[in-house]
Design a protein around this motif. Structure first.
Motif, PDB file in Angstrom:
ATOM      1  N   VAL A 189       0.637  -1.854   0.108  1.00 36.48           N
ATOM      2  CA  VAL A 189      -0.037   0.229  -0.481  1.00 36.48           C
ATOM      3  C   VAL A 189       0.967   1.585   0.047  1.00 36.48           C
ATOM      4  CG1 VAL A 189      -1.843   1.573   1.539  1.00 36.48           C
ATOM      5  CG2 VAL A 189      -2.065  -0.970   1.039  1.00 36.48           C
ATOM      6  N   ALA A 190       1.519   1.479   1.113  1.00 37.60           N
ATOM      7  CA  ALA A 190       2.546   2.286   0.884  1.00 37.60           C
ATOM      8  C   ALA A 190       3.708   2.550  -0.772  1.00 37.60           C
ATOM      9  CB  ALA A 190       3.738   2.439   2.235  1.00 37.60           C
ATOM     10  N   ARG A 191       3.688   1.112  -1.155  1.00 40.54           N
ATOM     11  CA  ARG A 191       4.349   1.707  -2.352  1.00 40.54           C
ATOM     12  C   ARG A 191       3.365   2.300  -3.702  1.00 40.54           C
ATOM     13  NH1 ARG A 191       9.439  -0.883  -2.859  1.00 40.54           N
ATOM     14  NH2 ARG A 191       9.797  -2.183  -1.174  1.00 40.54           N
ATOM     15  N   GLU A 192       2.917   1.812  -3.748  1.00 41.60           N
ATOM     16  CA  GLU A 192       1.474   2.208  -4.594  1.00 41.60           C
ATOM     17  C   GLU A 192       1.413   3.659  -4.279  1.00 41.60           C
ATOM     18  OE1 GLU A 192      -1.394   2.301  -7.636  1.00 41.60           O
ATOM     19  OE2 GLU A 192       0.260   0.834  -7.248  1.00 41.60           O
ATOM     20  N   LEU A 193       1.013   3.941  -2.718  1.00 41.30           N
ATOM     21  CA  LEU A 193       1.187   5.988  -2.033  1.00 41.30           C
ATOM     22  C   LEU A 193       2.469   6.930  -3.058  1.00 41.30           C
ATOM     23  CD1 LEU A 193      -0.600   5.391   0.878  1.00 41.30           C
ATOM     24  CD2 LEU A 193      -2.139   6.440  -0.525  1.00 41.30           C
ATOM     25  N   ILE A 194       3.780   6.426  -3.052  1.00 44.86           N
ATOM     26  CA  ILE A 194       4.527   6.590  -3.080  1.00 44.86           C
ATOM     27  C   ILE A 194       4.077   7.066  -4.473  1.00 44.86           C
ATOM     28  CG2 ILE A 194       7.246   6.820  -3.372  1.00 44.86           C
ATOM     29  CD1 ILE A 194       7.315   5.273  -0.911  1.00 44.86           C
ATOM     30  N   ARG A 195       4.325   5.299  -5.761  1.00 47.99           N
ATOM     31  CA  ARG A 195       3.740   6.196  -7.029  1.00 47.99           C
ATOM     32  C   ARG A 195       3.195   6.621  -7.410  1.00 47.99           C
ATOM     33  NH1 ARG A 195       1.303   4.192 -10.961  1.00 47.99           N
ATOM     34  NH2 ARG A 195      -0.956   3.680  -9.944  1.00 47.99           N
ATOM     35  N   VAL A 196       1.611   6.370  -6.603  1.00 53.27           N
ATOM     36  CA  VAL A 196       1.209   7.793  -7.716  1.00 53.27           C
ATOM     37  C   VAL A 196       0.933   9.512  -7.415  1.00 53.27           C
ATOM     38  CG1 VAL A 196      -1.589   8.895  -6.603  1.00 53.27           C
ATOM     39  CG2 VAL A 196      -0.914   5.742  -6.918  1.00 53.27           C
ATOM     40  N   ALA A 197       1.911   9.304  -5.664  1.00 50.94           N
ATOM     41  CA  ALA A 197       2.347  10.711  -5.496  1.00 50.94           C
ATOM     42  C   ALA A 197       2.963  11.476  -6.373  1.00 50.94           C
ATOM     43  CB  ALA A 197       2.944  11.122  -4.620  1.00 50.94           C
ATOM     44  N   VAL A 198       4.791  10.414  -6.505  1.00 49.04           N
ATOM     45  CA  VAL A 198       4.918  11.062  -7.854  1.00 49.04           C
ATOM     46  C   VAL A 198       4.640  11.385  -9.119  1.00 49.04           C
ATOM     47  CG1 VAL A 198       7.340  10.158  -8.921  1.00 49.04           C
ATOM     48  CG2 VAL A 198       6.948   9.306  -6.774  1.00 49.04           C
ATOM     49  N   GLY A 199       3.388  10.469  -9.572  1.00 49.75           N
ATOM     50  CA  GLY A 199       3.611  11.158 -10.301  1.00 49.75           C
ATOM     51  C   GLY A 199       2.113  12.369 -10.457  1.00 49.75           C
ATOM     52  N   LYS A 200       1.155  12.632  -9.275  1.00 51.92           N
ATOM     53  CA  LYS A 200       0.818  13.707  -9.657  1.00 51.92           C
ATOM     54  C   LYS A 200       1.346  15.169  -9.021  1.00 51.92           C
ATOM     55  CE  LYS A 200      -3.473  12.531  -6.312  1.00 51.92           C
ATOM     56  NZ  LYS A 200      -4.578  12.763  -8.001  1.00 51.92           N
ATOM     57  N   ILE A 201       3.309  14.867  -8.475  1.00 55.57           N
ATOM     58  CA  ILE A 201       3.836  15.966  -8.219  1.00 55.57           C
ATOM     59  C   ILE A 201       4.746  16.795 -10.422  1.00 55.57           C
ATOM     60  CG2 ILE A 201       5.976  17.157  -7.131  1.00 55.57           C
ATOM     61  CD1 ILE A 201       3.497  16.155  -5.401  1.00 55.57           C
ATOM     62  N   TYR A 202       4.791  15.136 -10.483  1.00 58.59           N
ATOM     63  CA  TYR A 202       5.458  14.809 -12.063  1.00 58.59           C
ATOM     64  C   TYR A 202       4.787  16.031 -12.786  1.00 58.59           C
ATOM     65  CZ  TYR A 202       7.026  12.920 -17.104  1.00 58.59           C
ATOM     66  OH  TYR A 202       6.994  13.655 -17.988  1.00 58.59           O
ATOM     67  N   ASP A 203       3.796  15.966 -12.951  1.00 54.56           N
ATOM     68  CA  ASP A 203       2.232  16.335 -13.971  1.00 54.56           C
ATOM     69  C   ASP A 203       2.247  18.255 -13.948  1.00 54.56           C
ATOM     70  OD1 ASP A 203       1.329  14.402 -14.632  1.00 54.56           O
ATOM     71  OD2 ASP A 203      -0.493  13.834 -13.345  1.00 54.56           O
ATOM     72  N   TRP A 204       2.714  18.210 -12.220  1.00 54.01           N
ATOM     73  CA  TRP A 204       3.333  19.974 -11.752  1.00 54.01           C
ATOM     74  C   TRP A 204       4.057  20.793 -12.642  1.00 54.01           C
ATOM     75  CZ3 TRP A 204       2.600  20.844  -5.821  1.00 54.01           C
ATOM     76  CH2 TRP A 204       1.357  20.349  -5.200  1.00 54.01           C
ATOM     77  N   TYR A 205       5.506  19.764 -12.771  1.00 53.49           N
ATOM     78  CA  TYR A 205       6.563  20.490 -13.759  1.00 53.49           C
ATOM     79  C   TYR A 205       6.050  20.301 -14.936  1.00 53.49           C
ATOM     80  CZ  TYR A 205       8.430  20.995  -8.480  1.00 53.49           C
ATOM     81  OH  TYR A 205       8.078  21.240  -7.769  1.00 53.49           O
ATOM     82  N   PHE A 206       5.871  19.045 -15.592  1.00 52.28           N
ATOM     83  CA  PHE A 206       6.488  18.204 -16.343  1.00 52.28           C
ATOM     84  C   PHE A 206       4.653  17.990 -18.198  1.00 52.28           C
ATOM     85  CE2 PHE A 206       9.319  17.274 -13.859  1.00 52.28           C
ATOM     86  CZ  PHE A 206      10.796  17.510 -14.746  1.00 52.28           C
ATOM     87  N   GLU A 207       3.573  18.109 -17.169  1.00 53.11           N
ATOM     88  CA  GLU A 207       2.295  18.179 -17.335  1.00 53.11           C
ATOM     89  C   GLU A 207       1.858  19.104 -19.143  1.00 53.11           C
ATOM     90  OE1 GLU A 207      -2.299  17.927 -16.404  1.00 53.11           O
ATOM     91  OE2 GLU A 207      -1.302  18.803 -15.520  1.00 53.11           O
ATOM     92  N   GLY A 208       1.913  18.281 -20.243  1.00 52.70           N
ATOM     93  CA  GLY A 208       1.601  18.450 -21.886  1.00 52.70           C
ATOM     94  C   GLY A 208       3.110  18.965 -22.310  1.00 52.70           C
ATOM     95  N   GLY A 209       4.436  18.152 -21.232  1.00 53.08           N
ATOM     96  CA  GLY A 209       5.880  18.399 -22.095  1.00 53.08           C
ATOM     97  C   GLY A 209       5.552  17.056 -22.352  1.00 53.08           C
ATOM     98  N   ASN A 210       6.020  17.854 -24.397  1.00 51.33           N
ATOM     99  CA  ASN A 210       6.782  16.039 -24.913  1.00 51.33           C
ATOM    100  C   ASN A 210       7.921  15.196 -24.183  1.00 51.33           C
ATOM    101  OD1 ASN A 210       7.169  13.937 -26.898  1.00 51.33           O
ATOM    102  ND2 ASN A 210       7.814  16.048 -28.541  1.00 51.33           N
ATOM    103  N   VAL A 211       7.492  14.021 -24.504  1.00 53.23           N
ATOM    104  CA  VAL A 211       8.887  13.143 -23.772  1.00 53.23           C
ATOM    105  C   VAL A 211       9.167  12.128 -23.928  1.00 53.23           C
ATOM    106  CG1 VAL A 211       8.334  13.817 -20.897  1.00 53.23           C
ATOM    107  CG2 VAL A 211       7.006  12.074 -21.853  1.00 53.23           C
TER     108      VAL A 211
END
Length: 498
Positions: free
Chosen positions: A374-396
């Motif tokens: 459960v903790a690992r899954e929460l970390i993964r989702v949290a990383v994804g949300k913060i990643y979107d703050w910086y790179f949402e819409g970026g070309n990767v």
């Protein structure tokens, strides 16, 4: 005037002609004192409870109303909501010093003593009665309620040894050994986890709160104590471990609900204030903003996750402990690799699992999956949300294409930053994305390695690339397409033979 400039009187006669005259403090109660000093703070716009974040528009105004109303009050809230800190800060609203009869166990008012010993002393000594002083810290008494607390602990008991030494009858008031409540006279008495207190002890509390009398070993003793009573409790404790008896609830003037931080910024401010990050060490520690944001986002996700018990809550101590553990893991790596700068990475958050699993109570579904999962899954989702703050819409697409064309790499937790940057640099477009994190070209390898790994973890969180448990990144497996449906086929008939 400050305490240092006061010429504090040491006898009752001198006290009458000082700033502590009978007109000023003779009939003033502790609640009057708190109210007066609070009014002065409000008029001067002085911060009331510095360090308390997120309660400016909710909890603090309700506490102010309770103090202005001279109410005893209770703070109801889940664990880790600064309830104890709040009640301890009430001492900032007390006078700098307070006179009392020297030697008195219950800090009697020199002008209106309530214990027999002080009344006898004033009759004998008169204006020569010695005076001593208490500071705000000495006027605060706190008790953690536990089921084994007795009425003798809270109120007092008959002391037969005292009676024998003085040759007094055991029913004499002078033979009483006072408990915590009388010793907090003219001060603040706080009880944490009130529902854990046995019902008969709660009866003793409300009786002395309202009527001012109590029976000790069958002997009625009149104790009109001057107290400000404050309590804390978890709302679920009403049905879990115990309950607050109805007459006591009726005598508590205000019931104030606390809460967790409402926004991520408030949570980060609390964590930055409380976490031990300024450390004495032979290396420099830099904590990137995205690491702090991921740690805080993790807590907000846990509070909303259906696998986590909502009745228990997720304490604000969790992000504090996690961030401290994250920094420690980065320190350990930098010390082993002899790097001058320690910069936490996302993998350090996964290394802080012991700080997460112990602070989350799981529901049945979460228990089946396991706390670590459960903790690992929460970390993964949290990383994804913060990643979107910086790179949402970026070309990767370049980064993803590099892995789709067979590229792969394995990042070791103990790997030094220079070697890690060397492994990450060949990935097309990866280092160019670091500009979104506002990193300069001359940043140390530790900073660049952490930022690049954050990008890869963000792509993994969104299932653009894959990662195994050994920290190996690779292409995301594509789901096999179902075979195309062709035109209607002629059913196959099997000829039957008789």
């Amino acid at each position: 005037m400050s305490k240092a400039t006061w010429d504090l009187p040491r006898t009752l006669g001198a006290l009458r002609n000082s700033a502590f005259s009978e007109d000023r403090i003779g009939a003033r109660s502790i609640k009057d004192e708190l109210r007066h000093n609070l009014i002065c703070r409000l008029q001067c716009n002085t911060p009331l409870f510095p360090g308390i974040v997120g309660y400016e528009e909710s909890v603090i105004p309700q506490m102010v109303n309770a103090i202005l109303s001279r109410h005893n009050f209770i703070l109801l809230g889940l664990r880790g909501q600064a309830k104890t800190r709040l009640i301890r800060m009430l001492t900032t609203l007390l006078d700098e010093v307070m006179p009392y009869v020297d030697g008195c166990e219950i800090h009697d008012n020199p002008y209106r003593p309530i214990c027999r010993q002080c009344r006898n002393l004033l009759q004998e000594e008169g204006d020569e009665t010695p005076i001593a002083y208490l500071t705000p810290e000495h006027r605060y008494v706190e008790k953690l309620a536990t089921p084994d607390v007795t009425i003798a602990d809270m109120i007092g008991d008959i002391d037969p040894i005292k009676a024998a030494r003085r040759g007094q009858d055991i029913s004499d008031e002078l033979t009483v050994h006072y408990g915590l409540l009388p010793r907090a006279n003219r001060g603040i008495f706080a009880i944490n986890e009130l529902p854990d207190l046995a019902g008969k002890i709660q009866v003793g509390l409300f009786n002395i709160m309202q009527e001012g009398d109590v029976q000790i070993k069958g002997y009625p003793v009149r104790l009109p104590l001057d107290l400000m009573l404050v309590f804390t409790a978890n709302p679920e404790d009403y049905t879990a471990r115990g309950k607050i008896i109805t007459p006591l609830k009726d005598r508590i003037g205000s019931e104030i609900r606390t809460h967790y931080p409402v926004t991520l910024a408030q949570g980060m401010e609390i964590t930055a204030q409380e976490a031990w990050l300024e450390r004495r060490a032979p290396i420099e520690v830099r904590v990137p903003a995205y690491i702090k944001e991921v740690v805080e986002q993790l807590v907000f996700l846990a509070r909303d996750d259906k696998r986590v018990d909502k009745r228990s809550g997720v304490s604000q101590r969790l992000p504090i402990s996690v961030l401290e553990n994250v920094v420690s893991n980065a320190e350990r790596r930098a010390l082993k690799t002899h790097e001058p700068v320690a910069v936490p990475r996302v993998l350090d958050i996964y290394s802080a699992l012991p700080s997460i699993t112990g602070k989350m109570e799981l529901e049945y579904e979460g228990e089946l999956k396991g706390g670590d999962a459960v903790a690992r899954e929460l970390i993964r989702v949290a990383v994804g949300k913060i990643y979107d703050w910086y790179f949402e819409g970026g070309n990767v697409s370049q980064i993803v294409q590099w892995f789709d064309m067979g590229g792969s790499l394995k990042l070791d937790e103990s790997q030094d930053s220079a070697a890690m940057v060397k492994m990450l640099t060949p990935i097309q477009g990866l280092m160019d994305k670091l500009k979104a994190l506002k990193l300069g070209a001359d940043e140390p390898d530790a900073v660049r390695a952490s930022a690049a790994e954050f990008v890869l973890e963000g792509l993994y969180a969104h299932r653009r690339i894959s990662r195994n448990e050994e920290r190996g990144f690779g292409a995301e497996e594509r789901k096999r397409e179902s075979p195309r449906e062709e035109g209607p086929q002629r059913p196959s008939f099997r000829r039957q033979y008789n």
